[in-house]
Design a protein around this motif. Structure first.
Motif, PDB file in Angstrom:
ATOM      1  N   GLY A  28       0.795  -1.218   0.000  1.00  0.00           N
ATOM      2  CA  GLY A  28       0.000   0.000   0.000  1.00  0.00           C
ATOM      3  C   GLY A  28       0.825   1.264   0.000  1.00  0.00           C
ATOM      4  N   ASN A  29       0.140   2.375   0.233  1.00  0.00           N
ATOM      5  CA  ASN A  29       0.760   3.694   0.241  1.00  0.00           C
ATOM      6  C   ASN A  29       0.805   4.221   1.665  1.00  0.00           C
ATOM      7  OD1 ASN A  29       1.035   3.946  -2.643  1.00  0.00           O
ATOM      8  ND2 ASN A  29      -1.184   4.191  -2.713  1.00  0.00           N
ATOM      9  N   LEU A  30       1.988   4.635   2.074  1.00  0.00           N
ATOM     10  CA  LEU A  30       2.211   5.126   3.429  1.00  0.00           C
ATOM     11  C   LEU A  30       2.520   6.611   3.392  1.00  0.00           C
ATOM     12  CD1 LEU A  30       2.705   4.679   6.474  1.00  0.00           C
ATOM     13  CD2 LEU A  30       5.063   4.040   5.880  1.00  0.00           C
ATOM     14  N   SER A  31       1.803   7.372   4.193  1.00  0.00           N
ATOM     15  CA  SER A  31       2.129   8.787   4.371  1.00  0.00           C
ATOM     16  C   SER A  31       2.480   8.995   5.836  1.00  0.00           C
ATOM     17  CB  SER A  31       0.971   9.693   3.951  1.00  0.00           C
ATOM     18  OG  SER A  31      -0.153   9.485   4.768  1.00  0.00           O
ATOM     19  N   GLU A  41       6.550  24.933  15.003  1.00  0.00           N
ATOM     20  CA  GLU A  41       5.445  24.531  15.866  1.00  0.00           C
ATOM     21  C   GLU A  41       5.715  23.222  16.600  1.00  0.00           C
ATOM     22  OE1 GLU A  41       2.710  26.495  16.344  1.00  0.00           O
ATOM     23  OE2 GLU A  41       3.782  27.912  15.067  1.00  0.00           O
ATOM     24  N   ALA A  42       6.786  22.495  16.233  1.00  0.00           N
ATOM     25  CA  ALA A  42       7.075  21.201  16.852  1.00  0.00           C
ATOM     26  C   ALA A  42       7.455  21.376  18.314  1.00  0.00           C
ATOM     27  CB  ALA A  42       8.208  20.503  16.113  1.00  0.00           C
ATOM     28  N   PRO A  43       6.844  20.590  19.195  1.00  0.00           N
ATOM     29  CA  PRO A  43       7.240  20.640  20.602  1.00  0.00           C
ATOM     30  C   PRO A  43       8.704  20.224  20.746  1.00  0.00           C
ATOM     31  CG  PRO A  43       5.211  19.375  20.309  1.00  0.00           C
ATOM     32  CD  PRO A  43       5.771  19.638  18.944  1.00  0.00           C
ATOM     33  N   PRO A  44       9.408  20.740  21.748  1.00  0.00           N
ATOM     34  CA  PRO A  44      10.816  20.379  21.942  1.00  0.00           C
ATOM     35  C   PRO A  44      11.007  18.858  22.040  1.00  0.00           C
ATOM     36  CG  PRO A  44      10.185  22.159  23.425  1.00  0.00           C
ATOM     37  CD  PRO A  44       8.931  21.683  22.758  1.00  0.00           C
ATOM     38  N   GLY A  45      11.947  18.327  21.248  1.00  0.00           N
ATOM     39  CA  GLY A  45      12.239  16.907  21.253  1.00  0.00           C
ATOM     40  C   GLY A  45      11.312  16.064  20.401  1.00  0.00           C
ATOM     41  N   TYR A  46      10.388  16.688  19.691  1.00  0.00           N
ATOM     42  CA  TYR A  46       9.397  15.946  18.913  1.00  0.00           C
ATOM     43  C   TYR A  46       9.530  16.137  17.401  1.00  0.00           C
ATOM     44  CZ  TYR A  46       6.637  14.038  22.687  1.00  0.00           C
ATOM     45  OH  TYR A  46       6.211  13.292  23.757  1.00  0.00           O
ATOM     46  N   ALA A  47      10.534  16.831  16.944  1.00  0.00           N
ATOM     47  CA  ALA A  47      10.647  17.126  15.517  1.00  0.00           C
ATOM     48  C   ALA A  47      10.617  15.869  14.644  1.00  0.00           C
ATOM     49  CB  ALA A  47      11.915  17.926  15.240  1.00  0.00           C
ATOM     50  N   ASP A  48      11.239  14.775  15.095  1.00  0.00           N
ATOM     51  CA  ASP A  48      11.294  13.550  14.292  1.00  0.00           C
ATOM     52  C   ASP A  48      10.217  12.534  14.655  1.00  0.00           C
ATOM     53  OD1 ASP A  48      13.456  14.500  12.853  1.00  0.00           O
ATOM     54  OD2 ASP A  48      14.916  13.638  14.241  1.00  0.00           O
ATOM     55  N   LYS A  49       9.386  12.851  15.621  1.00  0.00           N
ATOM     56  CA  LYS A  49       8.327  11.924  16.022  1.00  0.00           C
ATOM     57  C   LYS A  49       7.112  12.095  15.097  1.00  0.00           C
ATOM     58  CE  LYS A  49       9.709  11.332  20.780  1.00  0.00           C
ATOM     59  NZ  LYS A  49      10.543  10.212  20.532  1.00  0.00           N
ATOM     60  N   VAL A  50       6.349  11.028  14.945  1.00  0.00           N
ATOM     61  CA  VAL A  50       5.215  11.016  14.023  1.00  0.00           C
ATOM     62  C   VAL A  50       4.004  11.691  14.659  1.00  0.00           C
ATOM     63  CG1 VAL A  50       3.605   9.548  12.749  1.00  0.00           C
ATOM     64  CG2 VAL A  50       6.037   8.945  12.843  1.00  0.00           C
ATOM     65  N   MET A  51       3.528  12.731  13.975  1.00  0.00           N
ATOM     66  CA  MET A  51       2.306  13.408  14.410  1.00  0.00           C
ATOM     67  C   MET A  51       1.079  12.679  13.865  1.00  0.00           C
ATOM     68  SD  MET A  51       1.434  17.390  14.026  1.00  0.00           S
ATOM     69  CE  MET A  51      -0.228  17.917  13.803  1.00  0.00           C
ATOM     70  N   HIS A  52       1.179  12.198  12.623  1.00  0.00           N
ATOM     71  CA  HIS A  52       0.097  11.422  12.018  1.00  0.00           C
ATOM     72  C   HIS A  52       0.662  10.607  10.867  1.00  0.00           C
ATOM     73  CE1 HIS A  52      -3.859  10.275  10.600  1.00  0.00           C
ATOM     74  NE2 HIS A  52      -3.512  10.662   9.390  1.00  0.00           N
ATOM     75  N   SER A  53       0.217   9.355  10.782  1.00  0.00           N
ATOM     76  CA  SER A  53       0.625   8.482   9.694  1.00  0.00           C
ATOM     77  C   SER A  53      -0.574   7.658   9.250  1.00  0.00           C
ATOM     78  CB  SER A  53       1.754   7.561  10.175  1.00  0.00           C
ATOM     79  OG  SER A  53       2.169   6.711   9.132  1.00  0.00           O
ATOM     80  N   MET A  54      -0.637   7.383   7.957  1.00  0.00           N
ATOM     81  CA  MET A  54      -1.737   6.583   7.435  1.00  0.00           C
ATOM     82  C   MET A  54      -1.228   5.645   6.352  1.00  0.00           C
ATOM     83  SD  MET A  54      -5.523   7.665   6.010  1.00  0.00           S
ATOM     84  CE  MET A  54      -4.987   8.705   4.687  1.00  0.00           C
ATOM     85  N   LEU A  55      -1.606   4.380   6.491  1.00  0.00           N
ATOM     86  CA  LEU A  55      -1.314   3.365   5.489  1.00  0.00           C
ATOM     87  C   LEU A  55      -2.635   2.970   4.843  1.00  0.00           C
ATOM     88  CD1 LEU A  55       0.630   1.303   4.155  1.00  0.00           C
ATOM     89  CD2 LEU A  55       0.079  -0.256   6.050  1.00  0.00           C
ATOM     90  N   GLU A  56      -2.714   3.098   3.522  1.00  0.00           N
ATOM     91  CA  GLU A  56      -3.890   2.682   2.771  1.00  0.00           C
ATOM     92  C   GLU A  56      -3.449   1.630   1.764  1.00  0.00           C
ATOM     93  OE1 GLU A  56      -7.024   6.111   2.374  1.00  0.00           O
ATOM     94  OE2 GLU A  56      -5.071   6.825   1.655  1.00  0.00           O
ATOM     95  N   THR A  57      -4.117   0.463   1.818  1.00  0.00           N
ATOM     96  CA  THR A  57      -3.707  -0.639   0.956  1.00  0.00           C
ATOM     97  C   THR A  57      -4.639  -0.820  -0.223  1.00  0.00           C
ATOM     98  OG1 THR A  57      -4.995  -2.398   1.990  1.00  0.00           O
ATOM     99  CG2 THR A  57      -2.908  -1.808   3.054  1.00  0.00           C
ATOM    100  N   ASP A  58      -4.178  -1.572  -1.199  1.00  0.00           N
ATOM    101  CA  ASP A  58      -4.990  -1.873  -2.376  1.00  0.00           C
ATOM    102  C   ASP A  58      -6.220  -2.701  -2.004  1.00  0.00           C
ATOM    103  OD1 ASP A  58      -3.129  -0.531  -3.910  1.00  0.00           O
ATOM    104  OD2 ASP A  58      -2.060  -2.353  -4.521  1.00  0.00           O
ATOM    105  N   ASN A  59      -6.160  -3.402  -0.872  1.00  0.00           N
ATOM    106  CA  ASN A  59      -7.289  -4.228  -0.427  1.00  0.00           C
ATOM    107  C   ASN A  59      -8.317  -3.441   0.361  1.00  0.00           C
ATOM    108  OD1 ASN A  59      -6.219  -6.475  -1.593  1.00  0.00           O
ATOM    109  ND2 ASN A  59      -5.260  -7.223   0.268  1.00  0.00           N
ATOM    110  N   MET A  64      -3.956   3.822  10.856  1.00  0.00           N
ATOM    111  CA  MET A  64      -3.396   5.122  11.214  1.00  0.00           C
ATOM    112  C   MET A  64      -2.645   4.997  12.527  1.00  0.00           C
ATOM    113  SD  MET A  64      -6.536   7.690  10.461  1.00  0.00           S
ATOM    114  CE  MET A  64      -7.307   7.802   8.879  1.00  0.00           C
ATOM    115  N   CYS A  65      -1.655   5.882  12.710  1.00  0.00           N
ATOM    116  CA  CYS A  65      -0.927   5.879  13.975  1.00  0.00           C
ATOM    117  C   CYS A  65      -0.190   7.185  14.168  1.00  0.00           C
ATOM    118  CB  CYS A  65       0.035   4.699  14.050  1.00  0.00           C
ATOM    119  SG  CYS A  65       1.630   4.984  13.295  1.00  0.00           S
ATOM    120  N   SER A  66       0.307   7.355  15.391  1.00  0.00           N
ATOM    121  CA  SER A  66       1.152   8.494  15.735  1.00  0.00           C
ATOM    122  C   SER A  66       1.994   8.114  16.941  1.00  0.00           C
ATOM    123  CB  SER A  66       0.299   9.726  16.070  1.00  0.00           C
ATOM    124  OG  SER A  66      -0.443   9.500  17.251  1.00  0.00           O
TER     125      SER A  66
END
Length: 138
Positions: A28-31, A41-59, A64-66
């Motif tokens: 699938g496609n991952l964003s 706007e990133a909180p201190p120490g959070y620049a590389d942490k995931v705020m939102h992620s979504m995987l959508e598959t062909d099926n 979603m996760c963060s």
């Protein structure tokens, strides 16, 4: 767009790695959007942490996760599992093999008293999964 129900999972810093793992399982496609993607706007120490992620598959699967946001308590629990079911035995066994690798199998993937093949495992990221294979019609 029709309404849909999908799991949203919180992690404590390894959300990106977990979602890349799930993409390897389901395709699938991952964003992925990190807190840093939004600049100052990133909180201190959070620049590389995931705020939102979504995987959508062909099926038609959507996952979603963060990473848990600052100030929010992380409480892992055993009150949820992600269920994947259908009658494509090869596809579902492939998911099972990948999800259970490096994890913990609580119910082996085998025929159950109700006639389906079913198994439960917890993957290497601590997420519980249920795989249910219904007999193919015909």
């Amino acid at each position: 767009m029709a309404s849909r129900l999908n799991p949203y999972i919180s992690f404590t810093g390894d959300a990106k790695q977990a979602m890349e793992f799930y993409k390897g399982v389901f395709g699938g496609n991952l964003s992925v959007h990190t807190y840093g993607d939004f600049g100052s706007e990133a909180p201190p120490g959070y620049a590389d942490k995931v705020m939102h992620s979504m995987l959508e598959t062909d099926n038609g699967f959507t996952l979603m996760c963060s990473d848990n946001p600052p100030g929010m308590e992380y409480k892992p629990g055993n009150n949820f599992a992600v269920s994947v079911s259908g009658n494509d035995a090869d596809e579902l066994r492939g998911y099972w093999d990948k999800l259970s690798a490096g994890g913990n199998v609580s119910v082996p993937l085998e025929k159950q008293m109700w006639g389906d093949v079913f198994g439960m495992c917890t993957d290497k990221y601590g997420v519980a999964w249920m795989i249910n294979i219904t007999p193919a019609e015909g």
